[in-house]
Scaffold this motif. Structure first.
Motif, PDB file in Angstrom:
ATOM      1  N   LYS A  51      17.011  14.998   2.401  1.00 22.26           N
ATOM      2  CA  LYS A  51      15.842  15.366   1.606  1.00 22.26           C
ATOM      3  C   LYS A  51      15.423  16.808   1.833  1.00 22.26           C
ATOM      4  O   LYS A  51      14.784  17.428   0.981  1.00 22.26           O
ATOM      5  N   SER A 102       4.978  -8.118   0.369  1.00 23.21           N
ATOM      6  CA  SER A 102       3.525  -8.105   0.573  1.00 23.21           C
ATOM      7  C   SER A 102       2.800  -9.026  -0.400  1.00 23.21           C
ATOM      8  O   SER A 102       1.583  -9.156  -0.329  1.00 23.21           O
ATOM      9  N   TYR A 114      26.226   8.795  -1.081  1.00 27.28           N
ATOM     10  CA  TYR A 114      25.871  10.164  -0.659  1.00 27.28           C
ATOM     11  C   TYR A 114      27.137  10.931  -0.266  1.00 27.28           C
ATOM     12  O   TYR A 114      27.307  12.089  -0.617  1.00 27.28           O
ATOM     13  N   ALA A 161      13.827   1.727  -3.535  1.00 28.85           N
ATOM     14  CA  ALA A 161      14.178   0.304  -3.400  1.00 28.85           C
ATOM     15  C   ALA A 161      13.468  -0.317  -2.200  1.00 28.85           C
ATOM     16  O   ALA A 161      12.972  -1.439  -2.275  1.00 28.85           O
ATOM     17  N   GLU A 162      13.389   0.429  -1.095  1.00 29.49           N
ATOM     18  CA  GLU A 162      12.709  -0.094   0.106  1.00 29.49           C
ATOM     19  C   GLU A 162      11.251  -0.419  -0.206  1.00 29.49           C
ATOM     20  O   GLU A 162      10.707  -1.425   0.250  1.00 29.49           O
ATOM     21  N   MET A 202      11.669  10.937  -4.104  1.00 31.89           N
ATOM     22  CA  MET A 202      12.300   9.904  -3.278  1.00 31.89           C
ATOM     23  C   MET A 202      13.719   9.595  -3.734  1.00 31.89           C
ATOM     24  O   MET A 202      14.012   9.633  -4.931  1.00 31.89           O
ATOM     25  N   TYR A 222      24.789   2.752  -0.387  1.00 32.61           N
ATOM     26  CA  TYR A 222      24.003   3.978  -0.603  1.00 32.61           C
ATOM     27  C   TYR A 222      24.621   5.149   0.163  1.00 32.61           C
ATOM     28  O   TYR A 222      24.768   6.251  -0.356  1.00 32.61           O
ATOM     29  N   ARG A 258       0.832  -1.208   0.000  1.00 30.23           N
ATOM     30  CA  ARG A 258       0.000   0.000   0.000  1.00 30.23           C
ATOM     31  C   ARG A 258       0.867   1.257   0.000  1.00 30.23           C
ATOM     32  O   ARG A 258       0.358   2.350  -0.122  1.00 30.23           O
ATOM     33  N   ARG A 259       2.165   1.051   0.201  1.00 28.01           N
ATOM     34  CA  ARG A 259       3.045   2.221   0.202  1.00 28.01           C
ATOM     35  C   ARG A 259       3.175   2.765  -1.210  1.00 28.01           C
ATOM     36  O   ARG A 259       3.078   2.019  -2.185  1.00 28.01           O
ATOM     37  N   LEU A 276      -4.511   1.437   4.428  1.00 28.76           N
ATOM     38  CA  LEU A 276      -3.156   1.950   4.618  1.00 28.76           C
ATOM     39  C   LEU A 276      -3.033   2.599   5.988  1.00 28.76           C
ATOM     40  O   LEU A 276      -2.111   2.311   6.749  1.00 28.76           O
ATOM     41  N   GLN A 332      17.336   4.855  -2.715  1.00 34.82           N
ATOM     42  CA  GLN A 332      17.300   3.957  -1.559  1.00 34.82           C
ATOM     43  C   GLN A 332      15.871   3.782  -1.030  1.00 34.82           C
ATOM     44  O   GLN A 332      15.444   2.684  -0.668  1.00 34.82           O
ATOM     45  N   GLU A 333      15.116   4.871  -1.012  1.00 30.91           N
ATOM     46  CA  GLU A 333      13.736   4.820  -0.528  1.00 30.91           C
ATOM     47  C   GLU A 333      12.837   4.078  -1.520  1.00 30.91           C
ATOM     48  O   GLU A 333      11.939   3.335  -1.127  1.00 30.91           O
ATOM     49  N   ASP A 377       9.300  -3.930  -0.232  1.00 36.61           N
ATOM     50  CA  ASP A 377       8.070  -4.095   0.536  1.00 36.61           C
ATOM     51  C   ASP A 377       6.964  -4.671  -0.352  1.00 36.61           C
ATOM     52  O   ASP A 377       6.147  -5.481   0.098  1.00 36.61           O
TER      53      ASP A 377
END
Lengths: 180, 114
Positions: B73, A99, B103, A90-91, A84, B99, A77-78, B2, A87-88, A95
């Protein structure tokens, strides 16, 4: 009789027509170009990108897909957001795999930064078990580019096919260029 | 659905913090949840929870990573890199080391090239 033959053929081959590939392939709809290996076939009509195989989709599939970044992912659902970090992203992709209730024993091997189509992205290697107890392995390159999620990936049974076709995927990824 | 999932996870973490208020893990996990959920106000709360975790155990690595990502960010590169350096020094075998190193190296490239 001819019509019946065509219907039978289309039913047997899932209504997809497969055409041989080899050399440069340009997608004017999905805005990329790539060098494809000889001896493989691609689905004649694939929405959002390219699907190709050598021995059949159940034995290996290499796909290049472009989808809007805000399109819902099938299992998690993310959601992806435009700004982004790789790295985010990929997370969230991981997920999404976790799921998926159609697979079990999902495991991540590598999760690291990568350049995809000339843009900063990520690389994930993974494995899982299908409902039929077949162990599959995959390698997934992805990048958020403008308003699109581009992904280049291979999935194949862990035994024989994945190790054999891994180098093909790497060559495809290395020649993949986004032409936005 | 969610919201229910986030809510359920947040409730579970908060219960764990209530049971073990001096354990940095719970505070860091709450920071992580808030950072990932990123609804209005969440990032400020995430930062505060990461800070609480660090106050409880200065050698606990994960909250430094979380802070680094928030600052990165937000465009606060200097603060982000500081947190990432601490993170890698505390967790040299971190799974996301590649990663974080990227950076750090990008920043070095920017400094040299500007």
């Amino acid at each position: 009789m001819k019509v019946a033959g065509w219907i039978l053929l289309l039913t047997l081959f899932g209504c997809s027509l497969w055409v041989p590939v080899g050399g440069k392939y340009v997608s004017n709809d999905s805005f990329f170009e790539v060098e494809l290996p000889a001896g493989w076939r691609r689905a004649y009509s694939t929405r959002d990108g390219l699907t190709m195989t050598r021995d059949g989709l159940s034995l290996q599939s290499v796909r290049i897909v472009r989808e809007p970044f805000d399109k819902e992912l099938p299992f998690t659902r993310r959601k992806l957001e435009k700004n982004m970090l790789p790295q985010e992203v990929a997370e969230i992709i991981i997920d999404n795999f976790r799921s998926n209730q159609n697979i079990s024993n999902f495991q991540v091997g590598e999760n690291q930064p990568a350049t995809v189509g000339g843009y900063p992205g990520f690389k994930i290697t993974y494995s899982y078990q299908t409902k039929e107890n077949l162990k599959k392995q995959g390698i997934y390159y992805g990048a958020l580019i403008d308003q699109w999620l581009y992904r280049v990936f291979l999935e194949a049974p862990a035994r024989h096919y994945f190790p054999r076709d891994l180098s093909i995927l790497e060559r495809v990824k290395d020649t993949f260029k986004v032409t936005l | 659905m969610l919201k229910w999932r986030w809510g359920w996870a947040e409730e579970a973490i908060r219960k764990s913090i209530a049971i073990k208020p001096d354990d940095p893990k719970g505070h860091s996990q709450l920071g992580e949840l808030l950072r990932r959920r990123a609804e209005p106000g969440d990032l400020e709360k995430a930062e505060s929870n990461y800070r609480s975790a660090i106050e409880l155990d200065i050698s606990y690595a994960p909250p430094h990573r979380g802070l680094g990502l928030i600052y990165l960010k937000q465009g606060n590169t200097e603060k982000a890199l500081g947190e990432f350096r601490i993170y890698l020094s505390l967790a040299p075998q971190a799974e996301d080391r590649a990663y974080i190193e990227q950076y750090l190296s990008k920043s070095r490239g920017g400094e040299g090239g500007s």
